[in-house]
Design a protein around this motif. Structure first.
Motif, PDB file in Angstrom:
ATOM      1  N   LEU A  39       0.828  -1.198   0.000  1.00 23.56           N
ATOM      2  CA  LEU A  39       0.000   0.000   0.000  1.00 23.56           C
ATOM      3  C   LEU A  39       0.863   1.249   0.000  1.00 23.56           C
ATOM      4  N   ALA A  40       1.917   1.263   0.814  1.00 24.22           N
ATOM      5  CA  ALA A  40       2.768   2.442   0.917  1.00 24.22           C
ATOM      6  C   ALA A  40       3.452   2.764  -0.405  1.00 24.22           C
ATOM      7  N   ARG A  41       3.830   1.740  -1.152  1.00 22.97           N
ATOM      8  CA  ARG A  41       4.511   1.967  -2.423  1.00 22.97           C
ATOM      9  C   ARG A  41       3.543   1.990  -3.606  1.00 22.97           C
ATOM     10  N   ASN A  42       2.240   1.981  -3.313  1.00 20.79           N
ATOM     11  CA  ASN A  42       1.216   2.026  -4.365  1.00 20.79           C
ATOM     12  C   ASN A  42       1.317   0.833  -5.310  1.00 20.79           C
ATOM     13  N   VAL A  43       1.675  -0.313  -4.740  1.00 22.42           N
ATOM     14  CA  VAL A  43       1.779  -1.543  -5.530  1.00 22.42           C
ATOM     15  C   VAL A  43       0.392  -2.160  -5.669  1.00 22.42           C
ATOM     16  N   PRO A  44      -0.068  -2.431  -6.881  1.00 19.59           N
ATOM     17  CA  PRO A  44      -1.393  -3.045  -7.033  1.00 19.59           C
ATOM     18  C   PRO A  44      -1.404  -4.469  -6.495  1.00 19.59           C
ATOM     19  N   ILE A  45      -2.416  -4.794  -5.722  1.00 15.99           N
ATOM     20  CA  ILE A  45      -2.530  -6.137  -5.170  1.00 15.99           C
ATOM     21  C   ILE A  45      -2.861  -7.137  -6.280  1.00 15.99           C
ATOM     22  N   ASP A  46      -3.618  -6.693  -7.269  1.00 10.01           N
ATOM     23  CA  ASP A  46      -4.034  -7.575  -8.367  1.00 10.01           C
ATOM     24  C   ASP A  46      -3.500  -7.017  -9.690  1.00 10.01           C
ATOM     25  N   PHE A  47      -2.217  -7.231  -9.928  1.00 10.44           N
ATOM     26  CA  PHE A  47      -1.598  -6.721 -11.151  1.00 10.44           C
ATOM     27  C   PHE A  47      -2.248  -7.316 -12.391  1.00 10.44           C
ATOM     28  N   MET A  48      -2.525  -8.613 -12.359  1.00  6.13           N
ATOM     29  CA  MET A  48      -3.094  -9.269 -13.539  1.00  6.13           C
ATOM     30  C   MET A  48      -4.494  -8.739 -13.843  1.00  6.13           C
ATOM     31  N   GLY A  49      -5.257  -8.436 -12.789  1.00  3.13           N
ATOM     32  CA  GLY A  49      -6.570  -7.836 -13.003  1.00  3.13           C
ATOM     33  C   GLY A  49      -6.450  -6.451 -13.618  1.00  3.13           C
TER      34      GLY A  49
END
Length: 297
Positions: free
Chosen positions: A13-23
Motif C-alpha cells: 500500500l505504501a509503495r502504491n503496488v497493485p494487489i491484483d496486477f493481472m486484473g
C-alpha cells in the motif's frame, strides 16, 4: 500504523503496488482496445515502430506478431505508470486529516446542547435512547431550527468519528515509502522489454543503444551542441508517441533521448529484469522488480 495487517501488505500500500496486477492488466487491455477501436484503428498498431526494424517490408504475419508483442509491452507499461509511478506521499494526507479531525471536534463541541436535544425529542416523539437522525433527508424534513441544529450536531459528530478513523491508515513508517527521486518504473520496464525485442527482431544486426555527439560551441555563453541518434532511439520515440506522448511532453527532446540512453546503458546490469512482468505477476513479484530496478541505477 496499527498492527492489523501483515507487514508486506502495508508495504504494498505504501509503495502504491497493485494487489491484483493481472486484473489491472486485463482491465487496461479492455480500455486500450476500446480506445483504439473508437478511433477506427486496429488494436496494437505499431507499424511505425516495426518499420525501424528492417530496411525491407516485413510480411503480414511478422507485422501482426510484432504488433502483438509490442501491445503486451504497452499494457504493462500503462499499468506501471498508473500504479508504481504514481507517488502518493502519505504524510501530508495524514496531517490534513488530523487538522480536519481537530476542527470537527471543535465543531461537535460547539453544536452540542443537551437541553435542546431533550426538547426536540419531546416535540418529535423520539424516545430516549433512540439515536438522533443523522441524514441529510432528515435535516431537510426538520420542522424547526432546533430540530435542524440537533440533527446537524449528530451529522457532524458522525462525520468526525469517520474522519478520526482515517488518520492511522496514512501513518506509514518512513522505511516503507519512497524517498528521494523515485524511479520511473514504467519507463525502466519499457526500455528493457523493447531493447530485448529490438535486438532479437531487427534484421540489421543492430544493438539497442543510443549514440551521443557533442560539438563544442565557440560562444561560451551558449553552451555546447548535443545530438542523440540511433535506430533504437527512433524505435523508442515511436513507442512513446503512440502510447504515452505526455512522457515526452514533460521533457525536451534531448532530455528524453538522454533518459532513454541512460536506461539503455543501465539495462546491461540486469537484462532479464523485464521478464519478471511477463508471467503470472504477484505483488511480491512487483516488489522484486522494483528492488532490482533500483539496483540498476
Amino acid at each position: 500504523m496499527a498492527d492489523t495487517h501483515e507487514t508486506y501488505l502495508e508495504k504494498h500500500l505504501a509503495r502504491n503496488v497493485p494487489i491484483d496486477f493481472m486484473g489491472c492488466l486485463e482491465r487496461e487491455r479492455i480500455a486500450v482496445s476500446g480506445d483504439l477501436n473508437r478511433r477506427g484503428r486496429r488494436s496494437g498498431t505499431f507499424n511505425n515502430m516495426i518499420a525501424v526494424l528492417s530496411e525491407q517490408p516485413l510480411d503480414d504475419a511478422d507485422v501482426d506478431r510484432l504488433n502483438d508483442m509490442i501491445t503486451e509491452v504497452q499494457l504493462r507499461y500503462l499499468v506501471l505508470a498508473k500504479t508504481l509511478d504514481q507517488t502518493i506521499p502519505p504524510t501530508p494526507i495524514k496531517h490534513a486529516i488530523r487538522s480536519l479531525s481537530r476542527r470537527l471536534g471543535v465543531a461537535v463541541e460547539a453544536l452540542a446542547d443537551s437541553d435542546r436535544d431533550m426538547i426536540v425529542r419531546q416535540l418529535t416523539g423520539l424516545p430516549d435512547g433512540a439515536p438522533m437522525p443523522s441524514t441529510r433527508a432528515a435535516f431537510d424534513d426538520a420542522q424547526s431550527i432546533a430540530e435542524r441544529a440537533a440533527i446537524a450536531h449528530e451529522m457532524v459528530a458522525k462525520f468526525a468519528e469517520d474522519i478520526a478513523g482515517l488518520e492511522e491508515f496514512f501513518d506509514y513508517k518512513s522505511n516503507l515509502t519512497p524517498r528521494g527521486n523515485q524511479a520511473k518504473f514504467a519507463m525502466i520496464y519499457a526500455v528493457g522489454a523493447l531493447a530485448d525485442l529490438f535486438e532479437n527482431e531487427n534484421t540489421l544486426d543492430r544493438k539497442a543503444s543510443v549514440n551521443i555527439g557533442i560539438r563544442l560551441n565557440e560562444n561560451a555563453d551558449q553552451g555546447d551542441w548535443t545530438r542523440y541518434t540511433g535506430l533504437f532511439l527512433r524505435f523508442m520515440i515511436e513507442f512513446f508517441r503512440q502510447v504515452d506522448d505526455s512522457e515526452m511532453a514533460t521533457l525536451d527532446t534531448n532530455s528524453f533521448a538522454d533518459r532513454v540512453r541512460t536506461l539503455t546503458a543501465q539495462r546491461r546490469k540486469d537484462r532479464e529484469l523485464f521478464k519478471l512482468l511477463h508471467g503470472e505477476v504477484q505483488t511480491d513479484t512487483l516488489l522484486e522488480f522494483m528492488k532490482r530496478a533500483e539496483e540498476t541505477k
